[in-house]
Design a protein around this motif. Sequence first.
Motif, PDB file in Angstrom:
ATOM      1  N   HIS A 290       4.499   5.825  -3.066  1.00 35.50           N
ATOM      2  CA  HIS A 290       4.081   6.069  -4.518  1.00 35.50           C
ATOM      3  C   HIS A 290       3.028   5.514  -4.838  1.00 35.50           C
ATOM      4  O   HIS A 290       2.508   6.013  -5.974  1.00 35.50           O
ATOM      5  CB  HIS A 290       5.318   5.176  -5.321  1.00 35.50           C
ATOM      6  N   HIS A 291       1.933   4.790  -4.222  1.00 37.81           N
ATOM      7  CA  HIS A 291       0.601   4.505  -4.540  1.00 37.81           C
ATOM      8  C   HIS A 291      -0.126   5.248  -3.799  1.00 37.81           C
ATOM      9  O   HIS A 291      -1.611   4.834  -3.917  1.00 37.81           O
ATOM     10  CB  HIS A 291       0.544   2.894  -4.092  1.00 37.81           C
TER      11      HIS A 291
ATOM     12  N   HIS B  83       7.681   2.324  -0.904  1.00 40.89           N
ATOM     13  CA  HIS B  83       6.815   2.308  -2.375  1.00 40.89           C
ATOM     14  C   HIS B  83       5.115   2.602  -2.039  1.00 40.89           C
ATOM     15  O   HIS B  83       4.709   3.058  -2.989  1.00 40.89           O
ATOM     16  CB  HIS B  83       6.937   0.646  -2.945  1.00 40.89           C
TER      17      HIS B  83
ATOM     18  N   HIS C   1       5.885  -4.021  -2.757  1.00 39.92           N
ATOM     19  CA  HIS C   1       4.476  -3.959  -2.611  1.00 39.92           C
ATOM     20  C   HIS C   1       3.765  -4.653  -1.754  1.00 39.92           C
ATOM     21  O   HIS C   1       2.376  -4.524  -1.433  1.00 39.92           O
ATOM     22  CB  HIS C   1       3.912  -4.511  -3.935  1.00 39.92           C
TER      23      HIS C   1
ATOM     24  N   HIS D 105      -1.904  -0.223 -13.159  1.00 41.91           N
ATOM     25  CA  HIS D 105      -0.959  -0.612 -11.895  1.00 41.91           C
ATOM     26  C   HIS D 105      -1.415   0.207 -10.572  1.00 41.91           C
ATOM     27  O   HIS D 105      -1.572  -0.173  -9.427  1.00 41.91           O
ATOM     28  CB  HIS D 105       0.337  -0.365 -12.053  1.00 41.91           C
TER      29      HIS D 105
HETATM   30 ZN    ZN Z   1       3.775  -0.080  -7.472  1.00 41.37          ZN
END
Ligand code: ZN
Length: 266
Positions: free
Chosen positions: A206-207, A203, A180, A125
Motif C-alpha cells: 500500500h506504501h 501493508h 507498518h 502519511h
Molecule cells: Zn500506512
Amino acid sequence: MSDQIMNPVTLENLATLLPITAFFLLILLQGVAPRRDLFKNGIERIYHNLFLFVVNTLIMRLLVPLTLVAVAIWAGERGFGLFNVLDVSPWVAGLLAVIALDFAIYWQHVATHKIPLLWRMHRVHHADHDMDVTTAIRFHPLELFLSLLYKSLFVALLGASVTAVIVFELMLFIGPAFNHSNLKLPRRLDQVLRMVIATPDVHRAHHSIHRDEQDTNYGFFLIWWDRMFKTYTDEPRDGHSTMEIGLEGEQGDCKRVDQMLLSPFK
Ligand SMILES: [Zn+2]
Ligand SMILES: [Zn+2]
C-alpha cells in the motif's frame, strides 16, 4: 464484551499500557529482525514522525473535546444506536460492533485515496519515504480530526459499548503499529496471519511508489474487506527489499513537521 465483563479500571489501564508496550516492543522487534535496510534512506524521518505524533497528541487532547468513549456513553444513556436497541448478548454485540467499525475504517481509507480533498491530508502519511512503526503515527491532524467525527458517527449509530470502543481503539493503534513495522515475519506465519489481518508485507504494498499498488490493501486491521472488494495485492511487483516507498517526486516538500502540517494547503 459488556462493560460489566471487564473491570473499567483494568480496561482503562490496559488501554494506556498496551499501545505503549506494543509500540516499543515493535520498535525493538523491527530492529532485531528487519525486512528492509531502514538506514539506507536516513533515519531523520523517524524523528519527524515522532515529532508530528507529539504535535497531534497535544492538538487532539487540548483542542478537541470529543472522545469515542464519551460518544459510547452518550448513546448508551439514551438507548441510542443498533446494539442499544437490539436484544443480543453483550459479547456478540461487542464483537459485531468492532468488526463493523473496522469495516467503516476500510471505507474511510478508500475515500482518502479517491477524494482529492481528503488525499491532500492523507498524502502526508504516504509521503514517508520508508515504512516502520513510526509511519503508523504519521497523520495530518485534520485527517485525525475528520476520522474522529466519522468514527463517532458509527459508534453512535451502532450503539457500540464502551468496552467495544476501547477494544476497537486498541486494534486501531496496535494493528497499524504492527503492519507498518519493518519486521520480517517467517513466511509461513505471514501467510497464516494475512488470512485475517493486514501484515507488514501486506501493508507495505500500500506504501508502494506505484499508484495502482497504493490503491490496494486499505485494511488497517482486518484484511477481509480488501479480499472481498478486490482491492487486495499479494506482493508488490518490485519486491519488498528493493521496492520504492512513498510518493513519486513529491517527498522532498513533506519531510519536516512544518512541511507536513502545511502540505494539504499547498
Ligand atoms: Zn500506512
Ligand atoms: Zn493510504
